[in-house]
Scaffold this motif. Structure first.
Motif, PDB file in Angstrom:
ATOM      1  N   VAL A 133      44.747  37.999  27.460  1.00  0.00           N
ATOM      2  CA  VAL A 133      43.586  37.145  27.201  1.00  0.00           C
ATOM      3  C   VAL A 133      43.240  37.200  25.715  1.00  0.00           C
ATOM      4  N   ARG A 134      42.490  36.180  25.276  1.00  0.00           N
ATOM      5  CA  ARG A 134      41.952  36.183  23.917  1.00  0.00           C
ATOM      6  C   ARG A 134      40.518  36.695  23.954  1.00  0.00           C
ATOM      7  N   VAL A 135      40.209  37.534  22.992  1.00  0.00           N
ATOM      8  CA  VAL A 135      38.883  38.147  22.933  1.00  0.00           C
ATOM      9  C   VAL A 135      38.218  37.735  21.628  1.00  0.00           C
ATOM     10  N   LEU A 164      38.631  34.755  26.928  1.00  0.00           N
ATOM     11  CA  LEU A 164      39.193  33.440  27.240  1.00  0.00           C
ATOM     12  C   LEU A 164      40.596  33.651  27.789  1.00  0.00           C
ATOM     13  N   SER A 165      40.777  33.315  29.075  1.00  0.00           N
ATOM     14  CA  SER A 165      42.074  33.521  29.720  1.00  0.00           C
ATOM     15  C   SER A 165      43.011  32.350  29.525  1.00  0.00           C
ATOM     16  N   SER A 166      42.469  31.141  29.279  1.00  0.00           N
ATOM     17  CA  SER A 166      43.304  29.965  29.042  1.00  0.00           C
ATOM     18  C   SER A 166      42.497  28.945  28.268  1.00  0.00           C
ATOM     19  N   VAL A 167      43.176  27.885  27.864  1.00  0.00           N
ATOM     20  CA  VAL A 167      42.503  26.849  27.076  1.00  0.00           C
ATOM     21  C   VAL A 167      41.485  26.102  27.908  1.00  0.00           C
ATOM     22  N   THR A 168      41.811  25.860  29.185  1.00  0.00           N
ATOM     23  CA  THR A 168      40.935  25.060  30.044  1.00  0.00           C
ATOM     24  C   THR A 168      39.880  25.879  30.762  1.00  0.00           C
ATOM     25  N   ALA A 169      40.147  27.160  31.003  1.00  0.00           N
ATOM     26  CA  ALA A 169      39.201  27.983  31.746  1.00  0.00           C
ATOM     27  C   ALA A 169      37.986  28.311  30.886  1.00  0.00           C
ATOM     28  N   PRO A 170      36.798  28.360  31.503  1.00  0.00           N
ATOM     29  CA  PRO A 170      35.597  28.717  30.731  1.00  0.00           C
ATOM     30  C   PRO A 170      35.648  30.169  30.286  1.00  0.00           C
ATOM     31  N   SER A 171      34.946  30.459  29.200  1.00  0.00           N
ATOM     32  CA  SER A 171      34.923  31.829  28.699  1.00  0.00           C
ATOM     33  C   SER A 171      34.076  32.702  29.611  1.00  0.00           C
ATOM     34  N   GLN A 179      35.688  34.408  38.214  1.00  0.00           N
ATOM     35  CA  GLN A 179      36.413  34.023  37.009  1.00  0.00           C
ATOM     36  C   GLN A 179      37.172  35.181  36.384  1.00  0.00           C
ATOM     37  N   VAL A 180      37.185  36.352  37.036  1.00  0.00           N
ATOM     38  CA  VAL A 180      37.855  37.515  36.463  1.00  0.00           C
ATOM     39  C   VAL A 180      39.361  37.280  36.435  1.00  0.00           C
ATOM     40  N   PRO A 181      40.026  37.428  35.270  1.00  0.00           N
ATOM     41  CA  PRO A 181      41.479  37.248  35.219  1.00  0.00           C
ATOM     42  C   PRO A 181      42.194  38.344  36.011  1.00  0.00           C
ATOM     43  N   ALA A 182      43.411  38.053  36.441  1.00  0.00           N
ATOM     44  CA  ALA A 182      44.194  39.016  37.214  1.00  0.00           C
ATOM     45  C   ALA A 182      44.577  40.207  36.335  1.00  0.00           C
TER      46      ALA A 182
END
Length: 372
Positions: free
Chosen positions: A274-276, A229-236, A266-269
């Motif tokens: 990130v949260r795992v 999870l990269s952010s609260v709004t972004a999908p996992s 959707q890959v984070p930079a």
């Protein structure tokens, strides 16, 4: 001594006050009786709520860790040789293909040397050819032929060396990548090893490194899935574990784990935090209710359970519960509820113990729900 007339007047006044007080008291008592009778005839107020049923779901416990995104290929681009910048094609944020020219240093001296060395090679070839012809006629020695061949080899090696220097001063992208921030300009002199920019590989998977306690690491293996999870709004995003470090940090008692995210939009930079969500143990059956049914009470979390009162009407009873993790709009209940019990969901904030309730609707839930 008081005059008889005054004494009689005082008695009359006192009696008037007494009778007036009795009259007022009687009127007040009558009013209260009337109000109580009216109240007794009015229905008991009730609160309207939406009801949810405690149900069984399949749930796998998990823990959360903080991870760092790493590109599979990431380099700090530096120049191997010193020189003056002749051309710059570094555009921050641009995606370049492998072999794209990024920075060119001045190679005018090397190009001049190359032309001279090419002339030396041509001369060495001519001399060697002559020596070989003379050797066939026994007009020269084999030593002269060998020396001419060696002179040709040396001249060709010098050409190869000069071309290698030119190639090192012409810096190209080693793989498809995204260009980082750069501050290089034509005419600028660069010392050997100057940082030009950074290159992050694109169009491929990325790794996520994170640490977990040694007890958790012992239950993980390559191929297990984790959620990123990269952010609260972004999908996992789902990642697969590719390696678990064989060494446990003696200070933190944590082990490093590496997971890989397949290349997608959707890959984070790279470099992102990130949260795992890491699964622990096996899937098991648990009780779940909507999060809206949970209320904070003096003793902790509580819910309002629907029950039939002695008068046969539906009322609620406050009950303490032990809650677990949330997933979506639901929450796990470890203790305090059994499957099939009804709890107040929407509208539970306005309830109190033993209050009469009116059921608005009962949402339909599936019998089971798989939770990764």
């Amino acid at each position: 001594m008081m005059a008889p007339k005054n004494w009689i007047g005082s008695i009359v006044l006192v009696l008037f006050v007494i009778f007036l007080g009795i009259g007022l008291a009687s009127w007040k008592y009558g009013s209260l009786q009337t109000e109580q009778a009216a109240s007794a005839n009015q229905p008991e107020p009730s609160e309207t709520v939406t009801v949810a049923v405690a149900r069984t779901i399949d749930h796998r416990p998990h823990t959360t860790s903080i991870g760092t995104v790493l590109a599979l290929r990431s380099i700090s681009l530096k120049n191997e040789l010193a020189g003056t910048v002749r051309e710059v094609r570094l555009t921050p944020g641009q995606i370049v293909e492998a072999g794209t020219l990024l920075v060119a240093l001045d190679v005018s001296v090397e190009e001049a040397d190359l032309r001279a060395q090419e002339a030396q090679v041509a001369l060495a070839k001519t001399i060697l050819h002559r020596r070989q012809n003379l050797s066939q006629e026994l007009a020269t020695t084999q030593e002269e032929v060998d020396r001419a061949r060696a002179d040709l080899d040396v001249a060709q090696a010098q050409i190869a060396r000069t071309k290698a220097v030119i190639a090192k001063k012409t810096i190209r992208a080693p793989f498809k990548s995204r260009v980082g921030i750069a501050d290089i300009h034509p005419g600028q002199y660069l010392d050997e090893g100057t940082l030009l920019t950074t290159l992050q590989g694109v169009g491929e998977a990325v790794n996520v490194d994170f640490a977990v306690p040694q007890q958790v690491a012992g239950g993980l293996q390559a191929g297990d899935a984790v959620e990123i999870l990269s952010s609260v709004t972004a999908p996992s995003v789902t990642a697969k574990i590719v390696a678990v470090d064989a060494r446990v940090d003696p200070t933190t008692r944590n082990a490093m784990v590496r997971a890989r995210i397949a290349g997608n939009s959707q890959v984070p930079a790279p470099g992102s935090s990130v949260r795992v969500r890491v699964p622990i143990g096996a899937m098991r059956k648990v009780v779940a209710i909507p999060v809206s049914a949970i209320r904070k009470g003096p003793g902790g979390d509580q819910v309002f359970v629907l029950a039939q009162g002695q008068d046969g009407q539906t009322r609620v009873r406050a009950r303490q519960v032990e809650t677990g993790p949330m997933f979506g709009d639901d929450i796990v209940i470890h203790e305090g509820l059994t499957v099939g019990e009804q709890v107040a969901a929407v509208g539970s904030f306005k309830l109190r113990d033993s209050v009469l309730v009116t059921i608005a609707s009962t949402p339909q839930h599936p019998a089971t729900h798989a939770q990764p």
